[in-house]
Design a protein around this motif. Structure first.
Motif, PDB file in Angstrom:
ATOM      1  N   VAL A 126       0.754  -1.036   0.179  1.00 34.99           N
ATOM      2  CA  VAL A 126       0.054   0.102  -0.032  1.00 34.99           C
ATOM      3  C   VAL A 126       0.724   1.400   0.129  1.00 34.99           C
ATOM      4  CG1 VAL A 126      -1.552   1.517   1.222  1.00 34.99           C
ATOM      5  CG2 VAL A 126      -1.352  -0.882   1.370  1.00 34.99           C
ATOM      6  N   PHE A 127       0.753   1.797  -1.045  1.00 30.75           N
ATOM      7  CA  PHE A 127       1.079   3.461  -0.884  1.00 30.75           C
ATOM      8  C   PHE A 127      -0.052   4.019  -0.804  1.00 30.75           C
ATOM      9  CE2 PHE A 127       2.275   7.607  -3.026  1.00 30.75           C
ATOM     10  CZ  PHE A 127       3.636   7.524  -2.802  1.00 30.75           C
ATOM     11  N   ALA A 128       0.166   4.426   0.476  1.00 32.58           N
ATOM     12  CA  ALA A 128      -0.687   5.867   1.808  1.00 32.58           C
ATOM     13  C   ALA A 128      -0.418   6.633   1.634  1.00 32.58           C
ATOM     14  CB  ALA A 128      -1.319   4.864   2.792  1.00 32.58           C
ATOM     15  N   VAL A 131       4.013  -1.508   3.402  1.00 34.65           N
ATOM     16  CA  VAL A 131       3.125   0.077   3.113  1.00 34.65           C
ATOM     17  C   VAL A 131       3.841   1.718   3.408  1.00 34.65           C
ATOM     18  CG1 VAL A 131       1.313   1.749   4.473  1.00 34.65           C
ATOM     19  CG2 VAL A 131       1.112  -0.764   4.743  1.00 34.65           C
ATOM     20  N   LEU A 132       4.191   2.422   2.583  1.00 34.18           N
ATOM     21  CA  LEU A 132       4.095   3.700   2.446  1.00 34.18           C
ATOM     22  C   LEU A 132       3.671   4.781   2.880  1.00 34.18           C
ATOM     23  CD1 LEU A 132       6.789   5.466   2.172  1.00 34.18           C
ATOM     24  CD2 LEU A 132       6.597   5.167  -0.122  1.00 34.18           C
ATOM     25  N   VAL A 133       3.907   5.650   3.713  1.00 34.76           N
ATOM     26  CA  VAL A 133       3.546   6.664   4.585  1.00 34.76           C
ATOM     27  C   VAL A 133       3.813   7.706   3.754  1.00 34.76           C
ATOM     28  CG1 VAL A 133       2.340   7.607   6.638  1.00 34.76           C
ATOM     29  CG2 VAL A 133       2.246   4.951   6.450  1.00 34.76           C
ATOM     30  N   ALA A 134       2.397   8.483   2.914  1.00 37.61           N
ATOM     31  CA  ALA A 134       3.314   9.971   1.906  1.00 37.61           C
ATOM     32  C   ALA A 134       2.159  10.296   2.643  1.00 37.61           C
ATOM     33  CB  ALA A 134       3.781   9.494   0.376  1.00 37.61           C
ATOM     34  N   ASP A 135       3.540  12.018   1.988  1.00 37.37           N
ATOM     35  CA  ASP A 135       2.383  13.612   2.069  1.00 37.37           C
ATOM     36  C   ASP A 135       2.542  14.188   1.449  1.00 37.37           C
ATOM     37  OD1 ASP A 135       0.206  14.621   2.594  1.00 37.37           O
ATOM     38  OD2 ASP A 135      -0.045  15.035   5.074  1.00 37.37           O
ATOM     39  N   GLY A 136       2.832  15.456   1.837  1.00 33.50           N
ATOM     40  CA  GLY A 136       3.358  16.665   0.694  1.00 33.50           C
ATOM     41  C   GLY A 136       3.410  18.171   2.322  1.00 33.50           C
ATOM     42  N   ASP A 137       4.399  17.635   2.212  1.00 39.63           N
ATOM     43  CA  ASP A 137       4.904  19.592   3.246  1.00 39.63           C
ATOM     44  C   ASP A 137       3.497  19.951   3.396  1.00 39.63           C
ATOM     45  OD1 ASP A 137       5.845  20.359   1.511  1.00 39.63           O
ATOM     46  OD2 ASP A 137       7.718  21.102   2.209  1.00 39.63           O
TER      47      ASP A 137
END
Length: 283
Positions: free
Chosen positions: A152-154, A224-230
């Motif tokens: 999952v790329f979240a 899982v990779l937990v990602a977001d924009g800064d």
């Protein structure tokens, strides 16, 4: 001399013009045009019809869009993934071209829809790429349907309601997205006059869901990779970091100079990170 003076005036104005231009994270680029494909349609799933499209060949990866949106938002990611993957996009129930029934919206229900579409397409196991609500659905799948999910790329998920910033709907970028989503809903939906009711129904889900415990997150064994924009307008940074810490062996990725819409704002960086994550799991 007059031309030189004009050049000097323009040169002097450039810093001010640069200052006036919005930062990348403050922009909302256009919704991409969906790739044409001969493999698209509507699948009967749990009493509704799910719109989907399939592009490319290779290991299957399913892209799940955010709340109020539709599958077209993934256009730049489909183009990047299709040369090496079988890419499946779908409109979540009630969104875009998919229908809904009288049941309240819920992440468990929408995660079950994904599994139902996988069954309809003969897909035993797939990678999941999710944005916002799509990322929450991806984590739901990792908890409840782990045998069907490879990774999952979240991106821009929350796992409790207090992970969302108060008043996010008033943020100019987010408000523009809500207006755009309404235009797209009226263009695609089988119930084009019901956008306000649709938003109200989704809002009731957002008020109470998700509400997962750290123990539930700790039980996830799917990569899982937990990602977001800064500069995410909606999700608190500390909440994103908490999710990554709570899921065993999860990665954490913060994309610079981007927001909740990083996949539109900086698709090259987003796609590079996504491809690297998917490829790592196959080495």
């Amino acid at each position: 001399m007059r031309r030189l003076s004009l050049i000097l005036l323009l040169a002097a104005a450039l810093p001010r013009l640069a200052d006036a231009a919005p930062a990348r994270w403050q922009t909302l680029p256009p919704t991409p045009v969906a790739l044409a494909t001969s493999h698209a349609g509507e699948a009967a799933v749990d009493g509704i019809r799910i719109h989907y499209a399939v592009v490319g060949q290779g290991p299957p990866v399913i892209l799940l869009h955010g709340g109020l949106a539709n599958a077209d938002y993934w256009g730049r990611q489909v183009r990047a993934l299709a040369p090496r993957h079988r890419v499946i996009v779908m409109d979540s129930r009630g969104h875009g071209r998919s229908t809904r029934d009288g049941r309240p919206f819920g992440y468990d229900l929408m995660a079950n829809d994904v599994v139902g579409l996988m069954d309809a397409l003969g897909i035993r196991r797939a990678d999941i790429v999710g944005w916002s609500d799509g990322a929450i659905i991806g984590l739901d799948l990792a908890m409840r349907h782990a045998d069907r999910i490879r990774s999952v790329f979240a991106f821009a998920a929350n796992v409790t309601t207090d992970g969302v910033r108060d008043g996010v709907e008033k943020n100019p970028n987010f408000a523009a997205f809500i207006r755009r989503a309404g235009d797209e809903y009226r263009r695609y939906s089988a119930t084009p006059g019901q956008y306000d009711a649709f938003v109200a129904q989704i809002g009731r889900m957002w008020a109470d869901q998700p509400n997962w415990t750290d123990a539930q997150l700790a039980a996830i064994r799917t990569p899982v990779l937990v990602a977001d924009g800064d500069h995410d307008e909606a999700i608190k940074r500390q909440h994103t970091e908490h999710i990554a810490a709570a899921i065993p062996d999860a990665g954490l990725l913060i994309l610079p100079n981007t927001s909740h819409f990083a996949f539109l704002q900086d698709p090259a960086l987003f796609n590079a990170a996504l491809l690297n994550f998917l490829d790592q799991g196959r080495r």
